[in-house]
Write an enzyme that holds these catalytic residues in place. Structure first.
Site, mmCIF file in Angstrom:
data_model
loop_
_atom_site.group_PDB
_atom_site.id
_atom_site.type_symbol
_atom_site.label_atom_id
_atom_site.label_comp_id
_atom_site.label_asym_id
_atom_site.label_seq_id
_atom_site.Cartn_x
_atom_site.Cartn_y
_atom_site.Cartn_z
ATOM 1 N N ASN A 113 28.526 49.608 32.756
ATOM 2 C CA ASN A 113 29.880 49.237 32.287
ATOM 3 C C ASN A 113 29.831 49.448 30.776
ATOM 4 O OD1 ASN A 113 31.706 46.075 32.698
ATOM 5 N ND2 ASN A 113 32.506 48.143 32.704
ATOM 6 N N ASN A 145 40.600 46.119 27.434
ATOM 7 C CA ASN A 145 40.363 47.091 28.499
ATOM 8 C C ASN A 145 40.605 48.507 28.000
ATOM 9 O OD1 ASN A 145 39.600 45.767 30.999
ATOM 10 N ND2 ASN A 145 41.574 44.777 30.910
ATOM 11 N N CYS A 168 34.723 39.387 29.335
ATOM 12 C CA CYS A 168 34.065 40.462 30.084
ATOM 13 C C CYS A 168 32.593 40.082 30.191
ATOM 14 C CB CYS A 168 34.251 41.769 29.315
ATOM 15 S SG CYS A 168 33.270 43.134 29.932
ATOM 16 N N ASN A 171 29.762 41.792 31.513
ATOM 17 C CA ASN A 171 28.821 42.805 31.009
ATOM 18 C C ASN A 171 29.014 42.982 29.501
ATOM 19 O OD1 ASN A 171 27.608 43.517 33.504
ATOM 20 N ND2 ASN A 171 29.391 44.747 34.027
ATOM 21 N N ASN A 226 41.282 42.011 39.095
ATOM 22 C CA ASN A 226 40.170 42.920 39.404
ATOM 23 C C ASN A 226 39.885 42.761 40.894
ATOM 24 O OD1 ASN A 226 39.296 43.706 36.504
ATOM 25 N ND2 ASN A 226 39.481 41.475 36.465
ATOM 26 N N GLU A 230 38.453 47.925 38.606
ATOM 27 C CA GLU A 230 38.758 47.070 37.460
ATOM 28 C C GLU A 230 40.178 47.227 36.938
ATOM 29 O OE1 GLU A 230 36.553 46.175 33.879
ATOM 30 O OE2 GLU A 230 34.720 46.686 34.974
ATOM 31 N N CYS A 256 30.518 45.276 37.108
ATOM 32 C CA CYS A 256 31.486 44.308 36.576
ATOM 33 C C CYS A 256 30.851 42.920 36.663
ATOM 34 C CB CYS A 256 32.782 44.362 37.384
ATOM 35 S SG CYS A 256 34.011 43.197 36.775
ATOM 36 N N THR A 314 31.736 39.739 35.621
ATOM 37 C CA THR A 314 32.517 38.611 36.165
ATOM 38 C C THR A 314 32.788 38.828 37.651
ATOM 39 O OG1 THR A 314 34.460 39.789 35.306
ATOM 40 C CG2 THR A 314 33.645 37.910 34.025
HETATM 41 N N1 LIG Z 1 33.859 44.605 33.376
HETATM 42 C C1 LIG Z 1 34.095 43.230 33.025
HETATM 43 C C2 LIG Z 1 35.375 42.677 33.562
HETATM 44 C C3 LIG Z 1 36.465 43.097 32.713
HETATM 45 C C4 LIG Z 1 37.684 42.460 33.174
HETATM 46 C C5 LIG Z 1 38.878 43.287 32.873
HETATM 47 N N2 LIG Z 1 38.867 44.538 33.623
HETATM 48 C C6 LIG Z 1 40.127 42.521 33.236
HETATM 49 O O1 LIG Z 1 39.993 41.413 33.760
HETATM 50 O O2 LIG Z 1 41.198 43.020 32.993
HETATM 51 C C7 LIG Z 1 32.937 42.351 33.368
HETATM 52 O O3 LIG Z 1 31.816 42.833 33.292
HETATM 53 O O4 LIG Z 1 33.165 41.162 33.664
#
Ligand SMILES: N[C@H](CCC[C@H](N)C(=O)O)C(=O)O
Length: 273
Positions: free
Chosen positions: A13, A65, A74, A76, A181, A199, A209, A211
């Site tokens: 990511n 984003n 986020c 990662n 997501n 995502e 991802c 989260t």
């Molecule tokens: N890649 C991210 C999540 C990003 C979240 C984003 N895409 C949103 O919620 O709009 C992670 O590692 O948690």
């Protein structure tokens, strides 16, 4: 404007990182989207900005984003933010704290170059959202692990059309206007799952991802009794670890959720925008 940036990735990511502690960088949504554009810019899933803390943490972490829109946090990205900011002090810090829209988080530099994030407590738990998607015979579940996540357990993860079904759920009226997501998960062993994620704001499948991994691991506990830590295989080929403490799992109540995995520096560069 000439911008110095660092390119990093957390399990694939990938992010553009900007040191904006002096708040001299003011970018529009369109400019952030251009920086993240794979052909016309640097190319990234998102952009991390280091800003001065306002509530006593070491730093403030702003996350955007690839479409330029700001998101709450986020996972990662938090590991990359932790690795990056730990090196802003001499000697490098072993732990850094940072404020996000989702709350104040802590990053610990642990063994093997990995970073461990103490995540915010999840909320908005829905064991079954009631959402039905044509061609997807599975229960659509939901939890917010700092950002909104749908979790769908399937038996055919490798063959699944993640973009088709991910987009259908991401834009479903049930999750409007913020969207969500979307994670597809498959149990592959005891305390071991594999996931693929569509995502929000990237509007496509990412290689990992953080989260989303947390969301899937918590449902693996709720549905299958998996114990902490749960190992999560992600599309980019890495395996990360999610720790947690269930307070009332059937109500989606967990504390001490942690996300441990890599945070890699890819290159540093300059760009005129
Ligand atoms: N890649 C991210 C999540 C990003 C979240 C984003 N895409 C949103 O919620 O709009 C992670 O590692 O948690």
């Amino acid at each position: 404007m000439k911008l110095s940036f660092t390119k990093m990735n957390g399990a694939g990511n990938d992010f553009v990182v900007l040191d904006n502690r002096d708040l001299s960088i003011q970018l529009s949504k369109e400019q952030i989207a251009q920086l993240c554009h794979r052909q016309r810019g640097i190319g990234a899933d998102g952009l991390l900005a280091v800003e001065p803390a306002e509530q006593g943490a070491d730093y403030k972490f702003r996350y955007y984003n690839a479409d330029g829109g700001e998101a709450e946090m986020c996972g990662n990205g938090a590991r990359c933010f932790g690795a990056y900011t730990s090196q802003l002090s001499q000697p490098a810090a072993q732990q850094v704290s940072f404020e996000t829209i989702a709350g104040t988080l802590a990053a610990d530099m642990v063994s093997g170059g990995n970073v461990k994030i103490a995540m915010s407590n999840p909320f908005d738990f829905q064991l079954d959202t009631g959402v039905k998607i044509d061609g997807l015979d599975a229960v659509v579940r939901f939890i917010n692990t700092g950002v909104p996540h749908v979790v769908v357990f399937v038996e055919n993860l490798a063959e699944l059309d993640v973009v088709k079904f991910g987009a259908a759920i991401r834009y479903h009226e049930k999750f409007a206007p913020a969207g969500t997501n979307v994670n597809f998960a498959q149990v592959i062993g005891e305390n071991h799952i594999a996931i693929r994620t569509y995502e929000r704001g990237v509007e496509g499948e990412t290689l990992a991802c953080g989260t989303g991994m947390c969301a899937c691991a918590l449902f693996n506990h709720i549905l299958d009794g998996a114990s902490s830590p749960v190992k999560v295989d992600v599309a980019g080929g890495d395996t990360l670890e999610i720790g947690f403490e269930a307070v009332n799992a059937q109500q989606g109540e967990f504390v001490n959720v942690t996300l441990t995995g890599p945070a890699d520096f890819t290159y540093r560069g300059e760009i005129v925008i």
